[in-house]
Design an enzyme around this catalytic site. Structure first.
Site, PDB file in Angstrom:
ATOM      1  N   GLU A  67     -13.468  -7.228   4.468  1.00  0.00           N
ATOM      2  CA  GLU A  67     -14.739  -6.924   3.784  1.00  0.00           C
ATOM      3  C   GLU A  67     -15.040  -7.857   2.597  1.00  0.00           C
ATOM      4  OE1 GLU A  67     -16.087  -2.728   3.004  1.00  0.00           O
ATOM      5  OE2 GLU A  67     -16.181  -3.461   0.955  1.00  0.00           O
ATOM      6  N   SER A  92     -11.968  -1.292  -0.518  1.00  0.00           N
ATOM      7  CA  SER A  92     -11.578  -1.316   0.900  1.00  0.00           C
ATOM      8  C   SER A  92     -11.444  -2.761   1.335  1.00  0.00           C
ATOM      9  CB  SER A  92     -12.634  -0.637   1.769  1.00  0.00           C
ATOM     10  OG  SER A  92     -12.830   0.671   1.340  1.00  0.00           O
ATOM     11  N   ARG A 152     -22.540  -2.320   5.566  1.00  0.00           N
ATOM     12  CA  ARG A 152     -21.879  -3.347   4.725  1.00  0.00           C
ATOM     13  C   ARG A 152     -22.434  -4.746   4.994  1.00  0.00           C
ATOM     14  NH1 ARG A 152     -20.400   0.927   3.058  1.00  0.00           N
ATOM     15  NH2 ARG A 152     -18.252   1.694   2.853  1.00  0.00           N
TER      16      ARG A 152
HETATM   17  P1  FAD Z   1     -19.101  -9.756  -6.730  1.00  0.00           P
HETATM   18  O1  FAD Z   1     -17.798  -9.292  -6.217  1.00  0.00           O
HETATM   19  O2  FAD Z   1     -19.118 -10.583  -7.953  1.00  0.00           O
HETATM   20  O3  FAD Z   1     -19.867 -10.523  -5.560  1.00  0.00           O
HETATM   21  C1  FAD Z   1     -19.905  -9.984  -4.273  1.00  0.00           C
HETATM   22  C2  FAD Z   1     -20.910 -10.786  -3.439  1.00  0.00           C
HETATM   23  O4  FAD Z   1     -22.219 -10.593  -3.958  1.00  0.00           O
HETATM   24  C3  FAD Z   1     -20.667 -12.294  -3.487  1.00  0.00           C
HETATM   25  O5  FAD Z   1     -21.053 -12.842  -2.252  1.00  0.00           O
HETATM   26  C4  FAD Z   1     -21.615 -12.766  -4.549  1.00  0.00           C
HETATM   27  O6  FAD Z   1     -21.997 -14.118  -4.369  1.00  0.00           O
HETATM   28  C5  FAD Z   1     -22.784 -11.843  -4.326  1.00  0.00           C
HETATM   29  N1  FAD Z   1     -23.586 -11.601  -5.539  1.00  0.00           N
HETATM   30  C6  FAD Z   1     -23.201 -10.945  -6.650  1.00  0.00           C
HETATM   31  N2  FAD Z   1     -24.221 -10.878  -7.518  1.00  0.00           N
HETATM   32  C7  FAD Z   1     -25.263 -11.526  -6.952  1.00  0.00           C
HETATM   33  C8  FAD Z   1     -26.598 -11.820  -7.353  1.00  0.00           C
HETATM   34  N3  FAD Z   1     -27.095 -11.420  -8.533  1.00  0.00           N
HETATM   35  N4  FAD Z   1     -27.389 -12.523  -6.509  1.00  0.00           N
HETATM   36  C9  FAD Z   1     -26.920 -12.950  -5.306  1.00  0.00           C
HETATM   37  N5  FAD Z   1     -25.675 -12.705  -4.877  1.00  0.00           N
HETATM   38  C10 FAD Z   1     -24.855 -12.006  -5.679  1.00  0.00           C
HETATM   39  N6  FAD Z   1     -18.110  -1.212  -2.090  1.00  0.00           N
HETATM   40  C11 FAD Z   1     -18.828  -0.287  -1.406  1.00  0.00           C
HETATM   41  O7  FAD Z   1     -19.753  -0.637  -0.670  1.00  0.00           O
HETATM   42  N7  FAD Z   1     -18.553   1.053  -1.538  1.00  0.00           N
HETATM   43  C12 FAD Z   1     -17.573   1.522  -2.333  1.00  0.00           C
HETATM   44  O8  FAD Z   1     -17.369   2.714  -2.433  1.00  0.00           O
HETATM   45  C13 FAD Z   1     -16.784   0.550  -3.042  1.00  0.00           C
HETATM   46  N8  FAD Z   1     -15.748   0.947  -3.820  1.00  0.00           N
HETATM   47  C14 FAD Z   1     -14.975   0.025  -4.456  1.00  0.00           C
HETATM   48  C15 FAD Z   1     -13.906   0.471  -5.225  1.00  0.00           C
HETATM   49  C16 FAD Z   1     -13.104  -0.443  -5.898  1.00  0.00           C
HETATM   50  C17 FAD Z   1     -11.936   0.066  -6.729  1.00  0.00           C
HETATM   51  C18 FAD Z   1     -13.400  -1.833  -5.834  1.00  0.00           C
HETATM   52  C19 FAD Z   1     -12.580  -2.807  -6.609  1.00  0.00           C
HETATM   53  C20 FAD Z   1     -14.459  -2.281  -5.058  1.00  0.00           C
HETATM   54  C21 FAD Z   1     -15.263  -1.360  -4.354  1.00  0.00           C
HETATM   55  N9  FAD Z   1     -16.348  -1.760  -3.559  1.00  0.00           N
HETATM   56  C22 FAD Z   1     -17.103  -0.830  -2.899  1.00  0.00           C
HETATM   57  C23 FAD Z   1     -16.677  -3.190  -3.437  1.00  0.00           C
HETATM   58  C24 FAD Z   1     -17.586  -3.711  -4.599  1.00  0.00           C
HETATM   59  O9  FAD Z   1     -17.517  -2.852  -5.704  1.00  0.00           O
HETATM   60  C25 FAD Z   1     -19.041  -3.864  -4.182  1.00  0.00           C
HETATM   61  O10 FAD Z   1     -19.157  -4.740  -3.100  1.00  0.00           O
HETATM   62  C26 FAD Z   1     -19.921  -4.383  -5.335  1.00  0.00           C
HETATM   63  O11 FAD Z   1     -21.274  -4.322  -4.969  1.00  0.00           O
HETATM   64  C27 FAD Z   1     -19.582  -5.804  -5.779  1.00  0.00           C
HETATM   65  O12 FAD Z   1     -20.279  -6.064  -6.964  1.00  0.00           O
HETATM   66  P2  FAD Z   1     -19.906  -7.283  -7.911  1.00  0.00           P
HETATM   67  O13 FAD Z   1     -20.957  -7.374  -8.968  1.00  0.00           O
HETATM   68  O14 FAD Z   1     -18.533  -7.152  -8.377  1.00  0.00           O
HETATM   69  O15 FAD Z   1     -20.074  -8.492  -6.888  1.00  0.00           O
HETATM   70  P1  NAP Z   2     -12.426   8.863   3.476  1.00  0.00           P
HETATM   71  O1  NAP Z   2     -13.303   9.936   2.929  1.00  0.00           O
HETATM   72  O2  NAP Z   2     -10.948   9.068   3.528  1.00  0.00           O
HETATM   73  O3  NAP Z   2     -12.942   8.490   4.914  1.00  0.00           O
HETATM   74  C1  NAP Z   2     -12.326   7.473   5.680  1.00  0.00           C
HETATM   75  C2  NAP Z   2     -13.417   6.721   6.374  1.00  0.00           C
HETATM   76  O4  NAP Z   2     -14.063   7.583   7.307  1.00  0.00           O
HETATM   77  C3  NAP Z   2     -14.437   6.276   5.375  1.00  0.00           C
HETATM   78  O5  NAP Z   2     -14.224   4.922   5.163  1.00  0.00           O
HETATM   79  C4  NAP Z   2     -15.766   6.663   5.980  1.00  0.00           C
HETATM   80  O6  NAP Z   2     -16.519   5.533   6.375  1.00  0.00           O
HETATM   81  C5  NAP Z   2     -15.458   7.447   7.221  1.00  0.00           C
HETATM   82  N1  NAP Z   2     -16.088   8.777   7.152  1.00  0.00           N
HETATM   83  C6  NAP Z   2     -15.606   9.892   6.568  1.00  0.00           C
HETATM   84  N2  NAP Z   2     -16.460  10.929   6.770  1.00  0.00           N
HETATM   85  C7  NAP Z   2     -17.493  10.453   7.479  1.00  0.00           C
HETATM   86  C8  NAP Z   2     -18.702  11.042   7.989  1.00  0.00           C
HETATM   87  N3  NAP Z   2     -18.983  12.324   7.833  1.00  0.00           N
HETATM   88  N4  NAP Z   2     -19.543  10.256   8.655  1.00  0.00           N
HETATM   89  C9  NAP Z   2     -19.277   8.959   8.842  1.00  0.00           C
HETATM   90  N5  NAP Z   2     -18.165   8.344   8.377  1.00  0.00           N
HETATM   91  C10 NAP Z   2     -17.278   9.090   7.716  1.00  0.00           C
HETATM   92  O7  NAP Z   2     -12.713   7.502   2.660  1.00  0.00           O
HETATM   93  P2  NAP Z   2     -12.266   7.114   1.194  1.00  0.00           P
HETATM   94  O8  NAP Z   2     -11.400   5.923   1.250  1.00  0.00           O
HETATM   95  O9  NAP Z   2     -11.797   8.319   0.435  1.00  0.00           O
HETATM   96  O10 NAP Z   2     -13.622   6.621   0.549  1.00  0.00           O
HETATM   97  C11 NAP Z   2     -14.649   7.539   0.289  1.00  0.00           C
HETATM   98  C12 NAP Z   2     -15.979   6.813   0.367  1.00  0.00           C
HETATM   99  O11 NAP Z   2     -16.013   5.750  -0.584  1.00  0.00           O
HETATM  100  C13 NAP Z   2     -16.212   6.187   1.732  1.00  0.00           C
HETATM  101  O12 NAP Z   2     -17.566   6.306   2.050  1.00  0.00           O
HETATM  102  C14 NAP Z   2     -15.851   4.733   1.514  1.00  0.00           C
HETATM  103  O13 NAP Z   2     -16.608   3.856   2.319  1.00  0.00           O
HETATM  104  C15 NAP Z   2     -16.220   4.520   0.061  1.00  0.00           C
HETATM  105  N6  NAP Z   2     -15.368   3.449  -0.508  1.00  0.00           N
HETATM  106  C16 NAP Z   2     -15.648   2.170  -0.175  1.00  0.00           C
HETATM  107  C17 NAP Z   2     -14.890   1.130  -0.691  1.00  0.00           C
HETATM  108  C18 NAP Z   2     -15.241  -0.304  -0.401  1.00  0.00           C
HETATM  109  O14 NAP Z   2     -14.701  -1.186  -1.049  1.00  0.00           O
HETATM  110  N7  NAP Z   2     -16.123  -0.576   0.524  1.00  0.00           N
HETATM  111  C19 NAP Z   2     -13.826   1.409  -1.525  1.00  0.00           C
HETATM  112  C20 NAP Z   2     -13.543   2.742  -1.805  1.00  0.00           C
HETATM  113  C21 NAP Z   2     -14.320   3.756  -1.298  1.00  0.00           C
HETATM  114  P3  NAP Z   2     -17.434   4.680   5.370  1.00  0.00           P
HETATM  115  O15 NAP Z   2     -16.502   3.781   4.675  1.00  0.00           O
HETATM  116  O16 NAP Z   2     -18.325   3.951   6.287  1.00  0.00           O
HETATM  117  O17 NAP Z   2     -18.139   5.604   4.482  1.00  0.00           O
END
Ligand code: FAD
Ligand code: NAP
Length: 335
Positions: free
Chosen positions: A330, A234, A160
Site C-alpha cells: 500500500e 497497513s 485505496r
Molecule cells: P504522505 O505519506 O506524505 O504521502 C502519501 C502520498 O500522497 C504520496 O504519493 C504523496 O506524494 C502524496 N501527497 C501528499 N500530499 C500531497 C499533496 N498535497 N498533493 C499531491 N500529492 C500529495 N490510511 C488509510 O487509508 N486508512 C487508515 O485507517 C490509515 N491508518 C494509518 C495508521 C497509521 C498508524 C499510519 C502510519 C498510516 C495510516 N494510513 C491509513 C496511511 C496514511 O495515514 C494515509 O495514506 C495518509 O493519507 C497519508 O498522508 P500523508 O500526509 O502522511 O501523506
Molecule cells: P479489522 O477491523 O481487523 O478488519 C480487518 C479487515 O477487514 C479490514 O482491513 C477491513 O477492510 C475488513 N473489514 C472488516 N469489517 C468489514 C466490513 N463490515 N465490510 C468490509 N470490510 C470489512 O481492521 P483493523 O486493522 O482493526 O483496522 C480498522 C480500520 O482501520 C479498517 O477499515 C482499516 O482499513 C483501517 N486502517 C487502515 C490502515 C491503512 O494504513 N490503510 C491502517 C490502520 C487501520 P478495510 O481495510 O478495507 O476497511
C-alpha cells in the site's frame, strides 16, 4: 536535507532539493522557478510521510505542503460545504468538523497525515472512505502548468486509489480539498461489526460524537503509534478477488474473512492470511510484522527501505505460496 523525521517509518533518507510550502507566495515562487527552468520536474509531493517508503537517496526534488486554513463555503439546514487547505492535519480537521456538528468524517479520526493526501489513496477506515464526503479537489499541475479543480467523479476514486496515483497525474499538487458534510448527527455509519459492538459494549448511543470516541479507542488499542514505533499503517492492501477465486479459497479456508463489494468482487483480509503464514509478531532483521495487527510492518531498529522491502517480499511469497494471492504493497516507494 535528511527526511528521517518527515516519514513515520523513520527511514533515513537524503533529499538534495527540499522545499516547504507554507504560504501561497511560496507556491508561486516555486512555479516561477519551474517556468525559469531552475528546477527540473518531476517533483515528489510530501505531506506527513505516513504512507511512504523512502530510499536512502531521493533523486527528485521534494516539495512538502504546509499551507493551513479551513473555511465554510456554504450551508443549509441539512448540509455544509467546507474547504480545508492541504497542509492541515487530517485528525485535527476531523475533530474540528465534529465539534462544529458537521458529520461524516468521524469514522476516519486518528488517520495520520494531511488533508491534501486524503484524496490520493482515498483514505478509508471503519466502512467510510474520503470519497463519500469529498466534493472537489483543487491544486496546481506542474506538468500542464495550470490550476485544476476536479469534481468527486473526475477524481476516479476507488478502494485505496484515485486518479492522482495514475501516470500523467502525479504532477498534480493538491492545495485544497472541499468536503460536503451532513448536519444530521444520527446518520452514522456502523457497517463495521467491531465498531457497532464497541458502541454497544460501552452503552453508547449511535451519534457521531460517540463514533469518534469509539474509533479512537479501537485504533489506540490495536495500532502502533508511529512516534513510539516506526510504521506506515497497513502495509498491504486487502486484495479484491473475483468470485471464483474467493469461492475456492473459502472452501479451503472457511474462516478466512471476506466482504462482498458492490462491483461483485470480494475483499479478503490480508492480515488474516499473513497471520496464518506465521508472520504476526515475527521479525526479519530490524523490521517485523506487528504483534497486535499482522498487516502492519514495524521498524524495531535502524533500517533502510531495502530491509523493509526484503520483509515485504518474504511475506508476499508466503501468502502467494499458501493462498495463491498476490499481495500489493500500500505505501508508495520513493527512489
Ligand atoms: P504522505 O505519506 O506524505 O504521502 C502519501 C502520498 O500522497 C504520496 O504519493 C504523496 O506524494 C502524496 N501527497 C501528499 N500530499 C500531497 C499533496 N498535497 N498533493 C499531491 N500529492 C500529495 N490510511 C488509510 O487509508 N486508512 C487508515 O485507517 C490509515 N491508518 C494509518 C495508521 C497509521 C498508524 C499510519 C502510519 C498510516 C495510516 N494510513 C491509513 C496511511 C496514511 O495515514 C494515509 O495514506 C495518509 O493519507 C497519508 O498522508 P500523508 O500526509 O502522511 O501523506
Ligand atoms: P479489522 O477491523 O481487523 O478488519 C480487518 C479487515 O477487514 C479490514 O482491513 C477491513 O477492510 C475488513 N473489514 C472488516 N469489517 C468489514 C466490513 N463490515 N465490510 C468490509 N470490510 C470489512 O481492521 P483493523 O486493522 O482493526 O483496522 C480498522 C480500520 O482501520 C479498517 O477499515 C482499516 O482499513 C483501517 N486502517 C487502515 C490502515 C491503512 O494504513 N490503510 C491502517 C490502520 C487501520 P478495510 O481495510 O478495507 O476497511
Amino acid at each position: 536535507m535528511n527526511l528521517k523525521d518527515k516519514n513515520t517509518l523513520g527511514l533515513s533518507s537524503e533529499s538534495p532539493l527540499f522545499f516547504a510550502i507554507h504560504h501561497e507566495s511560496d507556491l508561486r515562487e516555486l512555479i516561477h522557478q519551474v517556468q525559469d527552468r531552475k528546477l527540473v520536474l518531476p517533483f515528489y509531493f510530501l505531506g506527513d510521510g505516513s504512507n511512504l517508503i523512502l530510499s536512502k537517496i531521493i533523486s527528485n526534488p521534494v516539495v512538502q505542503m504546509k499551507i493551513l486554513g479551513r473555511k465554510i463555503l456554504s450551508e443549509d439546514s441539512e448540509s455544509v460545504i467546507v474547504q480545508a487547505s492541504a497542509g492541515e492535519n487530517w485528525n485535527e480537521f476531523v475533530h474540528w468538523t465534529v465539534e462544529k456538528n458537521f458529520y461524516g468524517l468521524e469514522n476516519l479520526v486518528l488517520i495520520p497525515g494531511t488533508v491534501g493526501a486524503s484524496p490520493i489513496q482515498n483514505i478509508g477506515a471503519y466502512g467510510v472512505e474520503a470519497k463519500d464526503f469529498i466534493h472537489s479537489v483543487k491544486g496546481y499541475d506542474f506538468e500542464k502548468k495550470e490550476w485544476f479543480s476536479l469534481t468527486n467523479e473526475q477524481c476516479q476514486f476507488a478502494y485505496r486509489d484515485s486518479l492522482f496515483k495514475q501516470s500523467g497525474h502525479q504532477s498534480k499538487l493538491i492545495t485544497e480539498v472541499v468536503f460536503k458534510l451532513s448536519k444530521k448527527a444520527d446518520k452514522v455509519n456502523l457497517t463495521y461489526k467491531e465498531l457497532k459492538n464497541h458502541l454497544e459494549i460501552h452503552s453508547r448511543s449511535a451519534t457521531a460524537e460517540n463514533v469518534l470516541l469509539s474509533v479512537k479507542e479501537l485504533r489506540m488499542n490495536k495500532l502502533p503509534d508511529p512516534s513510539v514505533i516506526g510504521n506506515a499503517g497497513s502495509f498491504f492492501k486487502n486484495p479484491l478477488l473475483q468470485p471464483e477465486k474467493a469461492q475456492q479459497l473459502k472452501s479451503q479456508f472457511p474462516l478466512l474473512p471476506m466482504y462482498p463489494q458492490t462491483d461483485g468482487t470480494l475483499k479478503v483480509s490480508a492480515g488474516w492470511m499473513i497471520e496464518k503464514c506465521g508472520w504476526k509478531g515475527q521479525r526479519l532483521g530490524p523490521v517485523g510484522m506487528y504483534e497486535k495487527q499482522a498487516l502492519v510492518l514495524v521498524k524495531h531498529d535502524e533500517a533502510t527501505a531495502d530491509d523493509v522491502l526484503k520483509l515485504a517480499e518474504a511475506v508476499k511469497a508466503d501468502v502467494l505460496r499458501q493462498f495463491g494471492v498476490d499481495l500489493e504493497i500500500e505505501p508508495l516507494i520513493w527512489k
